[in-house]
Design a protein around this motif. Structure first.
Motif, short mmCIF file in Angstrom:
data_model
loop_
_atom_site.label_atom_id
_atom_site.label_comp_id
_atom_site.label_asym_id
_atom_site.label_seq_id
_atom_site.Cartn_x
_atom_site.Cartn_y
_atom_site.Cartn_z
N LEU A 26 0.86 -1.19 0.00
CA LEU A 26 0.00 0.00 0.00
C LEU A 26 0.90 1.24 0.00
O LEU A 26 2.05 1.16 0.43
CB LEU A 26 -0.85 0.04 1.28
N SER A 27 0.37 2.37 -0.46
CA SER A 27 1.19 3.57 -0.31
C SER A 27 0.92 4.13 1.08
O SER A 27 -0.14 3.92 1.66
CB SER A 27 0.92 4.58 -1.42
N TYR A 28 1.93 4.80 1.61
CA TYR A 28 1.83 5.34 2.96
C TYR A 28 1.70 6.86 2.90
O TYR A 28 2.52 7.53 2.26
CB TYR A 28 3.08 4.95 3.77
N ILE A 29 0.66 7.39 3.53
CA ILE A 29 0.47 8.84 3.53
C ILE A 29 0.50 9.36 4.96
O ILE A 29 -0.37 9.03 5.78
CB ILE A 29 -0.85 9.23 2.81
N ASP A 30 1.54 10.13 5.22
CA ASP A 30 1.77 10.69 6.54
C ASP A 30 1.05 12.05 6.59
O ASP A 30 1.59 13.06 6.16
CB ASP A 30 3.29 10.85 6.70
N GLY A 123 -3.76 0.28 -2.60
CA GLY A 123 -4.56 1.17 -1.75
C GLY A 123 -3.61 1.99 -0.92
O GLY A 123 -2.42 2.10 -1.24
N ALA A 124 -4.13 2.56 0.17
CA ALA A 124 -3.27 3.42 0.97
C ALA A 124 -3.53 3.24 2.46
O ALA A 124 -4.62 2.89 2.88
CB ALA A 124 -3.50 4.88 0.59
N ILE A 125 -2.47 3.48 3.21
CA ILE A 125 -2.60 3.52 4.67
C ILE A 125 -2.27 4.96 5.06
O ILE A 125 -1.26 5.51 4.62
CB ILE A 125 -1.69 2.46 5.34
N LEU A 126 -3.18 5.58 5.79
CA LEU A 126 -2.96 6.98 6.19
C LEU A 126 -2.89 7.03 7.70
O LEU A 126 -3.68 6.37 8.39
CB LEU A 126 -4.13 7.87 5.74
#
Ligand code: DC
Length: 222
Positions: A26-30, A123-126
């Motif tokens: 997943l992409s990581y969004i900080d 998908g993404a993990i935020l």
């Protein structure tokens, strides 16, 4: 797939989110880094926090970029690498202050959703404070991390020292408590557990154990 990880500072959100992102592709969004970038730009351009128009222009055209270079997550504002500059205690407090402003939150909401939806990964993990409650209320999995004040301050202290930033533990403890009070008590999108989030108390757990718990929850919910 969207995974929301919320919690106060020092609960291990970013370390764990990066590991889970890697494991699940997943992409990581900080999202904290986005508020920190606004704080950085506010200071650099000497923007008055009462100047709503200037803040709106800044947030809607914020040239923020996340890049993964040599295994490290980097944050750029335009061409400027601000990865380290946004991690100082001063930027932590200013990010918390700007994040309570309605014009800042509303301007950044769409950006966070867009960043997550346009990822080329699965998908993404935020991670943040209001991901499960406001940014992605329909996230497939929501986690709410907590830890005691002492544990959180110790983690922040060690993180800063490892980056060569000179700090005093008692000051960090006081700042951690003050910042979390500010983030939890603001009117708009305060730090809060979503009713359908799973609570994990990370005190006494190592990173690997928290990661395994999260992977199990994600597996059950997706
Ligand atoms: O996660 P962090 O410590 O890097 O976040 C810095 C500040 O940004 C935090 O004190 C509050 C704000 N923030 C927020 O209001 N909402 C988010 N989703 C993420 C961070």
């Amino acid at each position: 797939m969207i995974i929301a990880i919320d919690g106060a500072s020092g609960t291990g959100k970013s370390t764990i989110s990066k590991l889970v992102a890697k494991e699940l592709d997943l992409s990581y969004i900080d999202t904290g880094a986005i508020y920190r970038s606004v704080a950085f730009a506010v200071k650099k351009d000497a923007i008055d926090l009462n100047d709503e128009q200037a803040l709106k222009v800044l947030c809607s055209s914020l040239p923020i970029k996340f890049e993964f270079i040599d295994g490290v997550n980097k944050v750029f504002l335009g061409e400027l690498d601000i990865s380290e500059a946004i991690r100082t205690p001063e930027m932590s407090m200013l990010a918390s202050k700007v994040s309570a402003l309605p014009i800042v939150r509303s301007s950044l909401l769409e950006m966070q959703r867009r960043l997550a939806k346009t990822t080329s990964k699965k998908g993404a993990i935020l991670d943040g404070r209001d991901i499960g409650t406001v940014v992605f209320p329909d996230a497939e999995a929501k986690i709410f991390l907590t830890a005691s004040d002492a544990t959180r301050a110790k983690r922040r202290y060690e993180e800063l020292v490892s980056k060569g930033i000179t700090v005093d533990y008692d000051t960090i403890l006081k700042e951690t408590i003050a910042r979390d009070k500010q983030d939890s008590q603001r009117t708009l999108a305060p730090l809060k557990k979503a009713s359908d989030a799973v609570h994990i108390d990370t005190d006494g757990l190592n990173i690997e154990q928290v990661k395994e718990k999260i992977l199990k929850i994600v597996k059950e919910r997706t």
